[in-house]
Design an enzyme around this catalytic site. Sequence first.
Site, mmCIF file in Angstrom:
data_model
loop_
_atom_site.group_PDB
_atom_site.id
_atom_site.type_symbol
_atom_site.label_atom_id
_atom_site.label_comp_id
_atom_site.label_asym_id
_atom_site.label_seq_id
_atom_site.Cartn_x
_atom_site.Cartn_y
_atom_site.Cartn_z
ATOM 1 C CG ASP A 66 -2.025 -1.049 1.156
ATOM 2 O OD1 ASP A 66 -1.851 -2.064 0.437
ATOM 3 O OD2 ASP A 66 -3.046 -0.868 1.838
ATOM 4 C CE LYS A 99 -5.205 2.170 2.701
ATOM 5 N NZ LYS A 99 -4.107 1.387 3.314
ATOM 6 C CE LYS A 109 -6.906 -1.084 2.770
ATOM 7 N NZ LYS A 109 -5.598 -1.709 3.056
#
Length: 258
Positions: free
Chosen positions: A99, A163, A200
């Site tokens: 991430d 995300k 996300k």
Amino acid sequence: MSDVIENAKRALGLVDLTNLNDDCSAGDITKLTGRTVTDHGSVAAVCVWPRFVAQATRELKGTGVKVATVVNFPAGGEDTGAVIAETRQALADGADEIDLVMAYRAFRDGRKGFAEEQIIRVKAEIPAPAILKVILETGEIGDPLLIHAASNVAIAAGADFIKTSTGKVSVNATLEAAEIMLTAIEETRRENAERVIGFKPAGGIRTSEDAASYLALADRIMGHNWASASTFRFGASGLLDALIDTIEGRTPAAGQGY
């Protein structure tokens, strides 16, 4: 079965169970990994600091639960060499998912090329089946048009997921940002049906109702069968307990943290 319980069961398998607390310890990671397999199924992944990847990988061996970690986190800095080194080490330690915080300040200041190039270079370090999630930090970008543009930059640079947030700023996941990002994903799908981009939302998602709202949004934009662990995750710490309480018919306690 009620829709509320059904939605909670659906959401449970999409959770990236997260501990990115500054004071996180090895003992906390053991507690985290111990929560991943429940009576109602397993979460999708844990998300931990890079220094805990090797431990989490050992503790989750054989469970099918992925190990995610964060790089360039939380500041979204500009030392690309350091971010690449961090990524390589995390993968060597067993991370399945990276991430990456986009260099969102550079992007916001008009340096789109720098932000894009950093993502491209990090993606080049991540061999399949490992994946790259790019954190846009939408609460700091703010402007809806810029959030849409940041989504497109991350997708073009090779992101497997986009995300919303780090969970470390004042405004984290919102349904408004989620709608913009999911729309960008749908636009990409229309242009190239073979390109699969996941979404996300992270930060502040604590209740079964929160989770249901995001899933309903994804269903509306992407179609009811789209959201699965390969395309949709919740970044959360307190959400899992809330979902289990809902499934088991208890009044959920307020979730805490990320």
